[in-house]
Design a protein around this motif. Structure first.
Motif, mmCIF file in Angstrom:
data_model
loop_
_atom_site.group_PDB
_atom_site.id
_atom_site.type_symbol
_atom_site.label_atom_id
_atom_site.label_comp_id
_atom_site.label_asym_id
_atom_site.label_seq_id
_atom_site.Cartn_x
_atom_site.Cartn_y
_atom_site.Cartn_z
ATOM 1 N N SER A 128 1.201 -1.205 0.085
ATOM 2 C CA SER A 128 0.181 0.259 0.427
ATOM 3 C C SER A 128 0.714 1.427 0.114
ATOM 4 N N MET A 129 0.886 2.320 -0.366
ATOM 5 C CA MET A 129 1.337 3.466 -0.250
ATOM 6 C C MET A 129 2.043 4.043 0.859
ATOM 7 N N ASP A 130 0.941 3.706 2.285
ATOM 8 C CA ASP A 130 1.107 3.593 3.444
ATOM 9 C C ASP A 130 2.591 3.168 3.821
ATOM 10 N N ALA A 131 2.393 1.535 3.209
ATOM 11 C CA ALA A 131 3.867 0.713 3.545
ATOM 12 C C ALA A 131 5.463 0.899 2.905
ATOM 13 N N LEU A 132 4.602 1.753 1.289
ATOM 14 C CA LEU A 132 5.303 2.402 0.475
ATOM 15 C C LEU A 132 5.965 3.394 1.522
ATOM 16 N N ARG A 133 5.655 4.403 1.518
ATOM 17 C CA ARG A 133 5.820 5.796 2.879
ATOM 18 C C ARG A 133 6.738 5.674 3.750
ATOM 19 N N ALA A 134 6.914 4.491 4.626
ATOM 20 C CA ALA A 134 7.375 3.714 5.439
ATOM 21 C C ALA A 134 7.991 3.552 5.469
ATOM 22 N N LYS A 135 8.316 3.034 4.262
ATOM 23 C CA LYS A 135 9.844 1.910 3.589
ATOM 24 C C LYS A 135 10.877 2.959 3.197
ATOM 25 N N ILE A 136 10.116 4.595 2.692
ATOM 26 C CA ILE A 136 11.264 5.270 2.032
ATOM 27 C C ILE A 136 11.685 6.380 3.400
ATOM 28 N N LEU A 137 10.342 6.519 3.980
ATOM 29 C CA LEU A 137 10.491 7.486 5.808
ATOM 30 C C LEU A 137 11.933 6.383 6.082
ATOM 31 N N GLY A 138 12.247 5.126 6.151
ATOM 32 C CA GLY A 138 12.559 4.973 7.139
ATOM 33 C C GLY A 138 14.491 4.632 6.710
ATOM 34 N N LEU A 139 14.482 5.054 5.284
ATOM 35 C CA LEU A 139 15.298 4.468 4.466
ATOM 36 C C LEU A 139 16.179 5.625 4.201
ATOM 37 N N LEU A 140 15.008 6.529 4.821
ATOM 38 C CA LEU A 140 16.041 8.021 4.577
ATOM 39 C C LEU A 140 16.506 8.361 5.844
ATOM 40 N N VAL A 141 15.489 7.506 7.682
ATOM 41 C CA VAL A 141 16.142 7.981 8.747
ATOM 42 C C VAL A 141 17.311 7.218 8.638
ATOM 43 N N SER A 142 17.654 6.026 8.466
ATOM 44 C CA SER A 142 19.055 4.975 9.025
ATOM 45 C C SER A 142 20.128 6.080 7.694
ATOM 46 N N VAL A 143 19.479 7.013 6.973
ATOM 47 C CA VAL A 143 20.715 7.261 5.678
ATOM 48 C C VAL A 143 21.326 8.463 6.313
ATOM 49 N N GLN A 144 21.031 9.664 7.424
ATOM 50 C CA GLN A 144 21.069 10.050 7.732
ATOM 51 C C GLN A 144 21.517 10.295 9.264
ATOM 52 N N THR A 145 21.460 8.942 9.922
ATOM 53 C CA THR A 145 21.751 8.625 10.716
ATOM 54 C C THR A 145 23.043 7.682 11.022
ATOM 55 N N LYS A 146 23.881 6.993 9.253
ATOM 56 C CA LYS A 146 24.843 6.741 9.539
ATOM 57 C C LYS A 146 25.364 7.908 9.628
ATOM 58 N N ILE A 147 25.028 9.261 8.301
ATOM 59 C CA ILE A 147 25.946 10.357 8.209
ATOM 60 C C ILE A 147 26.263 10.345 9.102
ATOM 61 N N VAL A 148 25.561 11.039 10.853
ATOM 62 C CA VAL A 148 25.468 11.165 12.038
ATOM 63 C C VAL A 148 26.946 10.930 12.380
ATOM 64 N N TYR A 149 26.397 9.147 12.492
ATOM 65 C CA TYR A 149 27.984 8.947 13.528
ATOM 66 C C TYR A 149 28.898 8.704 12.448
ATOM 67 N N SER A 150 29.009 8.997 11.272
ATOM 68 C CA SER A 150 30.512 8.669 10.305
ATOM 69 C C SER A 150 31.290 10.031 10.557
ATOM 70 N N LEU A 151 30.694 10.967 10.682
ATOM 71 C CA LEU A 151 30.686 12.559 11.384
ATOM 72 C C LEU A 151 31.296 12.936 13.272
ATOM 73 N N LYS A 152 30.802 12.237 13.310
ATOM 74 C CA LYS A 152 31.025 11.506 14.893
ATOM 75 C C LYS A 152 32.366 11.428 14.954
ATOM 76 N N ASP A 153 32.385 9.573 14.586
ATOM 77 C CA ASP A 153 33.155 8.830 14.259
ATOM 78 C C ASP A 153 34.370 9.581 14.007
ATOM 79 N N SER A 154 34.758 10.217 12.961
ATOM 80 C CA SER A 154 35.423 10.557 12.311
ATOM 81 C C SER A 154 36.195 12.225 13.313
#
Length: 170
Positions: A128-154
């Motif tokens: 469903s559209m809601d399921a697709l939106r949730a997946k996209i949102l999850g992907l965006l959040v995980s990418v942002q989280t990885k970027i924050v941790y990478s910057l913090k580690d560096s």
């Protein structure tokens, strides 16, 4: 129904479906009133609409819309489900027809393309559209989280290197 009531029905129904993107026709012969009400409620929960109308009135109502090509399917006891969400509406109609053999999906239109029963079943199998939106949102959040941790580690590595640098002044 009086002639004026029929004309009002056709005019109102036409104005409602003109703005919709998706329409499915199904035969409902053998469904009880409570089963039709149950189906109508399930359709409504998915922001769609379900109508049972006389074939002659439905044929007139679909004139000058994308759904005009379905004219030939208005034979026998037909019902119409329509919405802007093809996936949700297809899911409800296909799942209900699996549970109750008296509902038979026979045709549909999405946009300006006539759909076969197999194509409607494929639509019903999509998330469903809601399921697709949730997946996209999850992907965006995980990418942002990885970027924050990478910057913090560096930054912490740079601080450790600087703090471990031997002092040349001694």
């Amino acid at each position: 129904m009086l002639k004026a009531e029929k004309q009002d029905f056709v005019k109102e129904f036409n104005s409602v479906i003109k703005d919709k993107n998706f329409l499915v026709i199904a035969h409902y012969k053998g469904l009880t009133v409570s089963e039709i009400s149950d189906l109508r409620n399930q359709i409504r929960e998915n922001n769609a609409f379900f109508k049972v109308a006389k074939n002659t009135l439905a044929r007139r109502a679909i004139k000058e819309t994308n759904f005009e090509k379905l004219d030939k399917f208005f034979v026998g006891p037909t019902s119409i489900a329509f919405s802007d969400d093809p996936v949700g509406t297809s899911k409800v109609m296909i799942n209900y027809s699996k549970e109750n053999e008296n509902l038979k999906v026979i045709a549909g239109v999405m946009g300006d393309k006539e759909l076969t029963i197999d194509e409607i079943k494929k639509l019903a199998s999509l998330p469903s559209m809601d399921a697709l939106r949730a997946k996209i949102l999850g992907l965006l959040v995980s990418v942002q989280t990885k970027i924050v941790y990478s910057l913090k580690d560096s930054q912490s590595k740079v601080v450790r290197v600087i703090s471990n640098k031997p002092d040349n002044n001694s």
